[in-house]
Design an enzyme around this catalytic site. Structure first.
Site, PDB file in Angstrom:
ATOM      1  N   ASN A 187     -16.933  35.028 -15.840  1.00  0.00           N
ATOM      2  CA  ASN A 187     -16.117  36.094 -16.403  1.00  0.00           C
ATOM      3  C   ASN A 187     -15.359  36.700 -15.236  1.00  0.00           C
ATOM      4  OD1 ASN A 187     -15.077  38.454 -17.426  1.00  0.00           O
ATOM      5  ND2 ASN A 187     -17.054  39.407 -17.818  1.00  0.00           N
ATOM      6  N   PHE A 214     -15.012  46.307 -19.258  1.00  0.00           N
ATOM      7  CA  PHE A 214     -15.632  46.662 -20.515  1.00  0.00           C
ATOM      8  C   PHE A 214     -14.519  46.768 -21.549  1.00  0.00           C
ATOM      9  CE2 PHE A 214     -18.853  49.013 -17.729  1.00  0.00           C
ATOM     10  CZ  PHE A 214     -19.772  47.988 -17.795  1.00  0.00           C
ATOM     11  N   SER A 264     -22.292  45.723 -14.145  1.00  0.00           N
ATOM     12  CA  SER A 264     -21.223  44.768 -14.414  1.00  0.00           C
ATOM     13  C   SER A 264     -20.337  44.616 -13.182  1.00  0.00           C
ATOM     14  CB  SER A 264     -20.370  45.239 -15.590  1.00  0.00           C
ATOM     15  OG  SER A 264     -19.210  44.428 -15.718  1.00  0.00           O
ATOM     16  N   ASN A 268     -17.337  43.818 -13.335  1.00  0.00           N
ATOM     17  CA  ASN A 268     -15.973  43.829 -13.840  1.00  0.00           C
ATOM     18  C   ASN A 268     -15.342  45.212 -13.959  1.00  0.00           C
ATOM     19  OD1 ASN A 268     -16.329  41.112 -14.070  1.00  0.00           O
ATOM     20  ND2 ASN A 268     -16.986  41.227 -16.202  1.00  0.00           N
ATOM     21  N   THR A 269     -15.971  46.215 -13.383  1.00  0.00           N
ATOM     22  CA  THR A 269     -15.404  47.558 -13.365  1.00  0.00           C
ATOM     23  C   THR A 269     -15.488  48.096 -11.946  1.00  0.00           C
ATOM     24  OG1 THR A 269     -16.050  47.953 -15.670  1.00  0.00           O
ATOM     25  CG2 THR A 269     -15.583  49.885 -14.318  1.00  0.00           C
ATOM     26  N   LYS A 323     -29.636  48.758 -16.736  1.00  0.00           N
ATOM     27  CA  LYS A 323     -29.372  47.331 -16.514  1.00  0.00           C
ATOM     28  C   LYS A 323     -28.862  47.150 -15.089  1.00  0.00           C
ATOM     29  CE  LYS A 323     -27.380  43.250 -18.690  1.00  0.00           C
ATOM     30  NZ  LYS A 323     -26.671  42.744 -19.888  1.00  0.00           N
ATOM     31  N   ASN A 343     -27.946  41.419 -14.878  1.00  0.00           N
ATOM     32  CA  ASN A 343     -26.574  41.127 -15.291  1.00  0.00           C
ATOM     33  C   ASN A 343     -26.112  39.840 -14.600  1.00  0.00           C
ATOM     34  OD1 ASN A 343     -23.892  41.580 -16.320  1.00  0.00           O
ATOM     35  ND2 ASN A 343     -24.310  43.774 -16.283  1.00  0.00           N
TER      36      ASN A 343
END
Length: 360
Positions: free
Chosen positions: A144, A156, A222, A224-225, A262, A291
């Site tokens: 991803n 997100f 994550s 991705n942020t 998480k 994650n």
């Protein structure tokens, strides 16, 4: 005339055979023929669709009840009691599949013991241009994509708190009965990309969505942020979770959802000790481990293995399992819950419940 007649018969044969094949495939899918699903349907769809389109189609089919349903009854031996709740069975679907709470009931009908939606952010955000998800079929993995030219690609992507709240309130009475029967709903909370106050984003999530959840997940892992994983640092994590717990305890009524955190697999030994210390000190109900990873094992064979972003799938298994063992020892309590593509291995290894991560 003879040629036209022959052509017409050929066309009719194609329609009949094609329609019959489609009906037969639909029947095998509906009745839950796992061999057909794994060996024929999924490979065919993966050949036709990019991973993000396949994901959206799977969520849509699930929301309509068009994917295989569970035809078995869970044995009482599968029941697990943790965090003050009964889980009918120990295998659930992890956040990331049903990001917006669109397919909760369909997922329960497939046999999952619990469903976790999200990550959900305060305000809607669509993410950036595609492609942003990449298959590595040789490695049974997905990347991803997170960071390219300072743009976080998948992040997100969320419909936002308001839309998800409305969607879940429409089925709140149904979920109350399901929860009593051991089919639990979790909500994974995230922050908006451009937010400057992470604690405000997460506490708003507790306030808006907490009354609708059996448990909440504070996702600080994550890739991705921007800056999100820095929230796993001891001081920031302590501040954030203190605020989250205060907001949870302030919810009206007797219902207080459990709070879990998480974490990433890419942590130093000191990071793990610090996180475990915060969890023990504040009385956090559990950790979800792990994650996706930013690391790239040398064994990767896929042509797209150099894409940046979070790697999930089979290559993550050993790293994730090792992190589970270490966090279990560090927390000194039964607070570690696994996220895995191979849930049976984690259950045999001693985990109480396992979040199953779908790879499309």
């Amino acid at each position: 005339m003879a040629w036209r007649h022959l052509k017409k018969r050929a066309q009719d044969a194609v329609v009949i055979l094609g329609g019959g094949g489609l009906l037969f495939a639909s029947y095998l899918t509906a009745v839950g023929d796992e061999r057909f699903y794994a060996e024929h349907l999924m490979p065919a769809l993966q050949g036709l669709l990019d991973p993000e389109s396949a994901h959206k189609l799977a969520v849509r089919f699930t929301s309509l009840g068009l994917l295989p349903r569970a035809t078995f009854q869970d044995s009482d031996m599968l029941e697990v009691r943790i965090m003050g709740h009964k889980f009918r069975n120990p295998v659930g679907i992890a956040a990331g599949f049903d990001k917006h709470g669109e397919a909760v009931d369909g997922l329960f009908k497939m046999g999952f013991g619990f469903v976790e939606i999200g990550s959900v952010t305060p305000k809607p955000q669509e993410g950036n241009p595609r492609p942003r998800v990449f298959r590595l079929p040789e490695d049974q993995a997905i990347i991803n994509r997170a960071l390219t030219l300072s743009l976080y690609r998948y992040g997100f992507n969320s419909h936002g708190f308001s839309v998800v709240e409305h969607r879940l309130r429409a089925r709140q009475q149904k979920q109350t009965k399901l929860s009593e029967d051991g089919l639990l709903l979790g909500i994974n909370l995230g922050k908006n990309k451009m937010s400057v106050d992470a604690a405000a984003d997460y506490t708003e999530g507790v306030r808006v969505l907490g009354p609708l959840a059996d448990y909440l997940v504070v996702n600080v892992s994550s890739p991705n942020t921007a800056g999100l994983r820095s929230l796993q640092g001891k001081a920031k994590l302590h501040h954030l979770l203190t605020k989250v717990l205060q907001e949870r305890d302030a919810l009206k009524g007797a219902h207080k959802p459990a709070v879990l955190v998480k974490i990433a697999p890419d942590l130093t030994a000191q990071d793990k000790e610090d996180i475990a210390g915060v969890v023990r000190e504040l009385g956090i109900d559990g950790l979800i481990v792990t994650n996706t990873t930013l690391s790239r094992p040398a064994s990767l064979q896929g042509a797209l293995r150099s894409e940046t972003g979070g790697l999930s799938g089979k290559p993550l298994r050993d790293l994730s399992t090792q992190t589970i063992r270490e966090m279990y020892a560090l927390t000194q309590e039964n607070k570690v819950l696994a996220a895995s593509q191979r849930p049976l291995e984690q259950i045999i290894g001693g985990e109480d419940v396992v979040w199953w991560k779908a790879i499309l």
